[in-house]
Motif scaffolding. Structure first.
Motif, PDB file in Angstrom:
ATOM      1  N   ILE A 260       0.836  -1.199   0.000  1.00 16.46           N
ATOM      2  CA  ILE A 260       0.000   0.000   0.000  1.00 16.46           C
ATOM      3  C   ILE A 260       0.872   1.250   0.000  1.00 16.46           C
ATOM      4  O   ILE A 260       1.798   1.397   0.800  1.00 16.46           O
ATOM      5  CB  ILE A 260      -0.921   0.026   1.239  1.00 16.46           C
ATOM      6  N   GLY A 261       0.552   2.154  -0.914  1.00 16.26           N
ATOM      7  CA  GLY A 261       1.136   3.485  -0.929  1.00 16.26           C
ATOM      8  C   GLY A 261       0.053   4.503  -0.649  1.00 16.26           C
ATOM      9  O   GLY A 261      -1.143   4.209  -0.741  1.00 16.26           O
ATOM     10  N   ALA A 262       0.447   5.719  -0.291  1.00 19.23           N
ATOM     11  CA  ALA A 262      -0.557   6.742   0.020  1.00 19.23           C
ATOM     12  C   ALA A 262       0.037   8.128  -0.084  1.00 19.23           C
ATOM     13  O   ALA A 262       1.229   8.336   0.183  1.00 19.23           O
ATOM     14  CB  ALA A 262      -1.126   6.532   1.421  1.00 19.23           C
ATOM     15  N   ASP A 263      -0.808   9.083  -0.471  1.00 17.71           N
ATOM     16  CA  ASP A 263      -0.493  10.500  -0.376  1.00 17.71           C
ATOM     17  C   ASP A 263      -0.993  11.007   0.966  1.00 17.71           C
ATOM     18  O   ASP A 263      -2.140  10.736   1.353  1.00 17.71           O
ATOM     19  CB  ASP A 263      -1.189  11.293  -1.487  1.00 17.71           C
ATOM     20  N   LEU A 264      -0.146  11.752   1.679  1.00 20.14           N
ATOM     21  CA  LEU A 264      -0.523  12.308   2.976  1.00 20.14           C
ATOM     22  C   LEU A 264      -0.062  13.759   3.056  1.00 20.14           C
ATOM     23  O   LEU A 264       1.064  14.085   2.659  1.00 20.14           O
ATOM     24  CB  LEU A 264       0.109  11.506   4.115  1.00 20.14           C
ATOM     25  N   ILE A 265      -0.935  14.625   3.579  1.00 14.24           N
ATOM     26  CA  ILE A 265      -0.639  16.052   3.736  1.00 14.24           C
ATOM     27  C   ILE A 265      -0.454  16.353   5.218  1.00 14.24           C
ATOM     28  O   ILE A 265      -1.307  16.000   6.037  1.00 14.24           O
ATOM     29  CB  ILE A 265      -1.774  16.915   3.158  1.00 14.24           C
ATOM     30  N   LEU A 282      -1.989   6.389  10.981  1.00 16.14           N
ATOM     31  CA  LEU A 282      -2.531   5.778   9.768  1.00 16.14           C
ATOM     32  C   LEU A 282      -1.469   4.973   9.022  1.00 16.14           C
ATOM     33  O   LEU A 282      -1.795   4.005   8.329  1.00 16.14           O
ATOM     34  CB  LEU A 282      -3.116   6.861   8.855  1.00 16.14           C
ATOM     35  N   LEU A 283      -0.215   5.366   9.142  1.00 19.36           N
ATOM     36  CA  LEU A 283       0.865   4.609   8.494  1.00 19.36           C
ATOM     37  C   LEU A 283       0.826   3.143   8.921  1.00 19.36           C
ATOM     38  O   LEU A 283       0.973   2.233   8.091  1.00 19.36           O
ATOM     39  CB  LEU A 283       2.224   5.216   8.844  1.00 19.36           C
ATOM     40  N   ALA A 284       0.630   2.916  10.218  1.00 15.69           N
ATOM     41  CA  ALA A 284       0.568   1.543  10.716  1.00 15.69           C
ATOM     42  C   ALA A 284      -0.791   0.920  10.456  1.00 15.69           C
ATOM     43  O   ALA A 284      -0.888  -0.255  10.066  1.00 15.69           O
ATOM     44  CB  ALA A 284       0.873   1.516  12.209  1.00 15.69           C
ATOM     45  N   ALA A 291       5.023   5.865   0.883  1.00 17.62           N
ATOM     46  CA  ALA A 291       4.347   7.091   1.327  1.00 17.62           C
ATOM     47  C   ALA A 291       4.870   8.305   0.573  1.00 17.62           C
ATOM     48  O   ALA A 291       6.089   8.496   0.458  1.00 17.62           O
ATOM     49  CB  ALA A 291       4.537   7.288   2.826  1.00 17.62           C
ATOM     50  N   HIS A 292       3.955   9.108   0.044  1.00 17.20           N
ATOM     51  CA  HIS A 292       4.274  10.414  -0.540  1.00 17.20           C
ATOM     52  C   HIS A 292       3.735  11.470   0.425  1.00 17.20           C
ATOM     53  O   HIS A 292       2.518  11.611   0.570  1.00 17.20           O
ATOM     54  CB  HIS A 292       3.637  10.579  -1.910  1.00 17.20           C
ATOM     55  N   ILE A 293       4.619  12.204   1.058  1.00 17.20           N
ATOM     56  CA  ILE A 293       4.229  13.096   2.148  1.00 17.20           C
ATOM     57  C   ILE A 293       4.601  14.526   1.787  1.00 17.20           C
ATOM     58  O   ILE A 293       5.720  14.803   1.332  1.00 17.20           O
ATOM     59  CB  ILE A 293       4.923  12.668   3.459  1.00 17.20           C
ATOM     60  N   PHE A 294       3.652  15.446   1.983  1.00 20.94           N
ATOM     61  CA  PHE A 294       3.862  16.840   1.639  1.00 20.94           C
ATOM     62  C   PHE A 294       3.411  17.729   2.794  1.00 20.94           C
ATOM     63  O   PHE A 294       2.343  17.501   3.366  1.00 20.94           O
ATOM     64  CB  PHE A 294       3.032  17.230   0.406  1.00 20.94           C
ATOM     65  N   PRO A 295       4.185  18.757   3.133  1.00 24.34           N
ATOM     66  CA  PRO A 295       3.634  19.772   4.029  1.00 24.34           C
ATOM     67  C   PRO A 295       2.594  20.584   3.257  1.00 24.34           C
ATOM     68  O   PRO A 295       2.754  20.817   2.052  1.00 24.34           O
ATOM     69  CB  PRO A 295       4.856  20.625   4.393  1.00 24.34           C
ATOM     70  N   ARG A 318       5.872  18.415  11.119  1.00 23.70           N
ATOM     71  CA  ARG A 318       4.960  17.265  11.083  1.00 23.70           C
ATOM     72  C   ARG A 318       5.223  16.405   9.854  1.00 23.70           C
ATOM     73  O   ARG A 318       5.136  15.165   9.928  1.00 23.70           O
ATOM     74  CB  ARG A 318       3.512  17.752  11.113  1.00 23.70           C
ATOM     75  N   ALA A 319       5.538  17.036   8.734  1.00 20.64           N
ATOM     76  CA  ALA A 319       5.873  16.262   7.534  1.00 20.64           C
ATOM     77  C   ALA A 319       7.150  15.455   7.766  1.00 20.64           C
ATOM     78  O   ALA A 319       7.240  14.281   7.362  1.00 20.64           O
ATOM     79  CB  ALA A 319       6.038  17.197   6.342  1.00 20.64           C
ATOM     80  N   ALA A 320       8.131  16.063   8.424  1.00 12.37           N
ATOM     81  CA  ALA A 320       9.380  15.342   8.712  1.00 12.37           C
ATOM     82  C   ALA A 320       9.122  14.155   9.622  1.00 12.37           C
ATOM     83  O   ALA A 320       9.714  13.070   9.442  1.00 12.37           O
ATOM     84  CB  ALA A 320      10.388  16.301   9.346  1.00 12.37           C
ATOM     85  N   ARG A 321       8.238  14.341  10.597  1.00 11.17           N
ATOM     86  CA  ARG A 321       7.892  13.247  11.513  1.00 11.17           C
ATOM     87  C   ARG A 321       7.234  12.099  10.741  1.00 11.17           C
ATOM     88  O   ARG A 321       7.551  10.919  10.953  1.00 11.17           O
ATOM     89  CB  ARG A 321       6.947  13.782  12.588  1.00 11.17           C
ATOM     90  N   LEU A 322       6.323  12.452   9.840  1.00 14.83           N
ATOM     91  CA  LEU A 322       5.672  11.436   9.013  1.00 14.83           C
ATOM     92  C   LEU A 322       6.684  10.711   8.127  1.00 14.83           C
ATOM     93  O   LEU A 322       6.656   9.479   8.002  1.00 14.83           O
ATOM     94  CB  LEU A 322       4.595  12.077   8.148  1.00 14.83           C
ATOM     95  N   ARG A 323       7.582  11.470   7.515  1.00 14.75           N
ATOM     96  CA  ARG A 323       8.566  10.856   6.618  1.00 14.75           C
ATOM     97  C   ARG A 323       9.487   9.909   7.368  1.00 14.75           C
ATOM     98  O   ARG A 323       9.837   8.839   6.864  1.00 14.75           O
ATOM     99  CB  ARG A 323       9.380  11.949   5.912  1.00 14.75           C
ATOM    100  N   GLU A 324       9.884  10.305   8.569  1.00 19.94           N
ATOM    101  CA  GLU A 324      10.762   9.439   9.360  1.00 19.94           C
ATOM    102  C   GLU A 324      10.065   8.124   9.700  1.00 19.94           C
ATOM    103  O   GLU A 324      10.646   7.038   9.561  1.00 19.94           O
ATOM    104  CB  GLU A 324      11.183  10.157  10.636  1.00 19.94           C
ATOM    105  N   ALA A 325       8.805   8.218  10.140  1.00 19.19           N
ATOM    106  CA  ALA A 325       8.058   6.997  10.470  1.00 19.19           C
ATOM    107  C   ALA A 325       7.817   6.157   9.224  1.00 19.19           C
ATOM    108  O   ALA A 325       7.907   4.917   9.272  1.00 19.19           O
ATOM    109  CB  ALA A 325       6.734   7.368  11.130  1.00 19.19           C
ATOM    110  N   ALA A 326       7.521   6.812   8.095  1.00 17.66           N
ATOM    111  CA  ALA A 326       7.285   6.082   6.843  1.00 17.66           C
ATOM    112  C   ALA A 326       8.555   5.378   6.383  1.00 17.66           C
ATOM    113  O   ALA A 326       8.509   4.242   5.889  1.00 17.66           O
ATOM    114  CB  ALA A 326       6.771   7.033   5.771  1.00 17.66           C
TER     115      ALA A 326
END
Length: 391
Positions: A260-265, A282-284, A291-295, A318-326
């Motif tokens: 699964i891939g996803a776009d997340l803002i 939601l990542l988990a 994951a494609h993550i954008f601020p 918050r985007a950096a936090r998401l990217r690290e977890a992803a």
């Protein structure tokens, strides 16, 4: 941000732009021209389009510089005013032979391991953050027969994997499942069919059954999720809830091992820390490994631009936090593939390819003709790709 460059076309943005650039390349012939097929999805995408224009003029001072794509449609006057630009082509005209001098050559100009086919354009929805309808217009779809013929021609010219693309692919007029079934039936020599971004709320039973049962449909789905908090989803005017997204992923993965891939803002207007944490979880909950993550980036003429904004620094954090977890999740997923045998389509320059689940595999040296399907043994995993050797 996807980016690809050839001697005559520079592509930024989505997979639909990549597909359209192939048509532009065929139509434009071999004249001294550089076409920048730009993106307008975020302010950063527009900035990158301007950078590409200036770089093209430096690299090709005598060439005609043409700008098209969503960025130019959203801000035509500004691009036309750039001294580097000779011509701005509206999105609606960029695939017309007359725009490029009437050359009706739609055959691919070079062999590709993976070919992108645009089957749908525009969008009828009104997500509050999205400016793409301003650049792409209302939803419209290519006829089924025309798509099947296009895929058949690509396979004849050597494509081994075809990716169906669109702005809102699951809104395909005749039903995306109907199109997928027609391609599988009408082009039996196509080994691999991949779908680009899907809206979970529009995955009907027909499409669900094909994705989970047809081996030629690749086990990799990129979902347009955007957020994992119900209040944020409501303010985005998304049509699904968090629970619906999680349930759809669970249904899919219960039937087939699908990546699964996803776009997340991150940092959408009014997003609280609690809401940001819901998106992080939601990542988990959806087992997201691509994951494609954008601020969040406010776009002119969109409702979200008028909402109370999250501070840009907070959105970036918050985007950096998401990217690290992803990235951690992706690395763990890749590690589970070590020791397995995987089929990849050999991509340029011959020492790499992607598994059916879209994990990149790198090889120690070129091993086959570009476009061949090869079986490789996965020997190791890096943070963002696999390492393999001929099986």
């Amino acid at each position: 941000m996807l980016a690809s460059r050839s001697p005559d076309v520079i592509t930024l943005g989505c997979r639909l732009n990549l597909a359209e650039s192939e048509t532009i390349r065929a139509l434009a012939g071999s004249r001294d021209m550089v076409v920048i097929n730009g993106c307008g999805v975020t302010n950063e995408a527009v900035r990158q389009t301007r950078v590409a224009v200036r770089r093209a003029r430096r690299d090709r001072p005598a060439a005609e510089i043409v700008v098209t794509g969503c960025a130019s449609d959203m801000d035509t006057a500004a691009f036309a005013a750039m001294p580097e630009v000779d011509r701005v082509v509206p999105n609606a005209a960029k695939l017309l032979p007359a725009t490029w001098g009437g050359f009706p050559n739609h055959r691919p100009t070079r062999r590709h391991a993976r070919a992108f086919v645009g089957v749908q354009n525009g969008c009828d929805h009104s997500c509050t953050f999205c400016a793409i309808p301003l650049g792409r217009g209302p939803s419209r779809s290519e006829p089924v027969g025309q798509v099947v013929a296009r895929v058949a021609a690509l396979v004849e010219d050597g494509a081994r994997e075809v990716v169906l693309t669109g702005v809102d692919l699951t809104s395909y007029a005749d039903g995306l499942g109907t199109l997928v079934e027609a391609i599988l039936t009408g082009v039996p020599r196509l080994p691999r069919l991949r779908l680009s971004s899907l809206d979970t709320i529009e995955i009907d039973d027909h499409l669900f059954d094909l994705v989970t049962s047809e081996e030629r449909v690749m086990p990799h789905l990129h979902l347009s999720l955007q957020a994992g908090d119900d209040l944020v989803l409501k303010r985005m005017k998304r049509r699904h809830s968090r629970a619906q997204a999680v349930a759809m992923v669970a249904r899919l993965k219960a039937k087939r091992a699908i990546a699964i891939g996803a776009d997340l803002i991150a940092g959408f207007p009014t997003e609280s820390e609690e809401a940001a944490a819901n998106t992080l979880r939601l990542l988990a909950d959806c087992d997201i490994v691509h994951a494609h993550i954008f601020p969040f980036s406010p776009r002119d003429r969109t409702p979200a631009a008028r909402m109370p904004q999250v501070a840009p620094g907070v959105a970036r954090e918050r985007a950096a936090r998401l990217r690290e977890a992803a990235a951690t999740r992706r690395a763990a997923w890749l590690a589970t593939l070590v020791g397995s045998d995987q089929q990849i389509v050999i991509e340029k320059p011959g020492d790499r390819g992607h598994t059916p689940a879209f994990a990149e595999v790198r090889l120690p040296h070129p091993m086959a003709t570009i476009g061949d399907i090869a079986t490789v043994r996965i020997t190791a995993a890096a943070d963002d790709h696999l390492i393999g050797t001929p099986a």
